[in-house]
Design a protein around this motif. Structure first.
Motif, PDB file in Angstrom:
ATOM      1  N   CYS A   9       0.851  -1.188   0.000  1.00 56.35           N
ATOM      2  CA  CYS A   9       0.000   0.000   0.000  1.00 56.35           C
ATOM      3  C   CYS A   9       0.888   1.240   0.000  1.00 56.35           C
ATOM      4  O   CYS A   9       1.801   1.362   0.807  1.00 56.35           O
TER       5      CYS A   9
ATOM      6  N   VAL B 174       0.198   4.118   0.899  1.00 57.44           N
ATOM      7  CA  VAL B 174      -0.031   5.036   2.030  1.00 57.44           C
ATOM      8  C   VAL B 174       0.569   4.484   3.330  1.00 57.44           C
ATOM      9  O   VAL B 174       1.323   5.164   4.011  1.00 57.44           O
ATOM     10  N   CYS B 175       0.250   3.220   3.638  1.00 57.42           N
ATOM     11  CA  CYS B 175       0.682   2.708   4.942  1.00 57.42           C
ATOM     12  C   CYS B 175       1.720   1.603   4.826  1.00 57.42           C
ATOM     13  O   CYS B 175       2.278   1.184   5.840  1.00 57.42           O
TER      14      CYS B 175
ATOM     15  N   VAL C  54       1.445  -1.565   4.104  1.00 56.42           N
ATOM     16  CA  VAL C  54       1.048  -2.944   4.380  1.00 56.42           C
ATOM     17  C   VAL C  54       1.051  -3.738   3.072  1.00 56.42           C
ATOM     18  O   VAL C  54       0.835  -3.170   1.998  1.00 56.42           O
TER      19      VAL C  54
ATOM     20  N   HIS D 241      -9.389  -2.327   2.032  1.00 57.42           N
ATOM     21  CA  HIS D 241      -8.247  -1.578   2.552  1.00 57.42           C
ATOM     22  C   HIS D 241      -8.143  -0.266   1.803  1.00 57.42           C
ATOM     23  O   HIS D 241      -7.509  -0.149   0.770  1.00 57.42           O
TER      24      HIS D 241
ATOM     25  N   HIS E 254      -7.860   4.130   2.383  1.00 55.16           N
ATOM     26  CA  HIS E 254      -7.561   5.213   3.317  1.00 55.16           C
ATOM     27  C   HIS E 254      -8.447   6.395   2.978  1.00 55.16           C
ATOM     28  O   HIS E 254      -8.711   6.661   1.804  1.00 55.16           O
TER      29      HIS E 254
HETATM   30 ZN   LIG Z   1      -2.737   1.227   3.479  1.00 55.27          ZN
END
Ligand SMILES: [Zn+2]
Ligand SMILES: [Zn+2]
Length: 170
Positions: free
Chosen positions: A137, A139-140, A142, A152, A154
């Motif tokens: 991901c 953004v994060c 994962v 999943h 955001h």
């Molecule tokens: Zn994420």
């Protein structure tokens, strides 16, 4: 474990005759691809076919190799199974480099070095844990292979102009 070269002359093959050699090889892990690669199961059971030609040898090396690496997309563990099947021609007297094998010198074949180079050539440009690896991901970070990409998500960054508007209205 010291790899002993195969003495092709000692096989004493007549022209047209062939011999199959089964042996365990422990090639150095290939360093290609930037990431650390290791061989999943060593020693590698290999099969070498040696055929005597009129002026040298025709050689064939076959081995099943497991390569362990880091997935280029999700950084998780990746496991590749490679079926190595390569050939070499060695005609000791020939000037043509195509007829000389880099793995044979003075009638001695170095099978582990040959196998290592064959593994390097068989590796894909990018090692992936699976063909459709979803990666990480953005953004994060994962692994998207381990979560449901549909759920999943955001929240988009709140637009700072709306925050200002909220302040004014508040
Ligand atoms: Zn994420
Ligand atoms: Zn992956």
């Amino acid at each position: 474990m010291v790899e002993r070269p195969i003495d092709l002359d000692a096989l004493a093959l007549r022209s047209g005759a062939a011999e199959r050699i089964e042996l365990d090889l422990e090639p150095e892990p290939p360093a290609a691809g930037g990431g650390g690669l290791t061989l999943g199961s060593t020693p590698v059971a290999a099969r070498i076919d040696v055929s005597r030609t009129s002026s040298g040898w025709a050689l064939r090396l076959r081995a099943g190799v497991v390569v362990l690496a880091e997935c280029a997309r999700c950084l998780g563990p990746a496991r590749l199974e490679l079926e190595i099947d390569v050939r070499e021609v060695e005609q000791g007297e020939a000037d043509d480099p195509d007829l000389r094998s880099p793995y044979v010198a003075d009638g001695l074949l170095e099978p582990a070095r040959w196998l290592r180079d064959a593994i390097v050539l068989a590796l894909p440009d990018r090692v992936l844990c699976r063909e459709d690896c979803a990666g990480l991901c953005a953004v994060c970070g994962v692994s998207l292979n381990e979560v449901d990409p549909a759920t999943h998500v955001h929240d988009p960054e709140p637009d700072p102009r709306f925050a200002k508007l909220r302040d004014l209205l508040g």
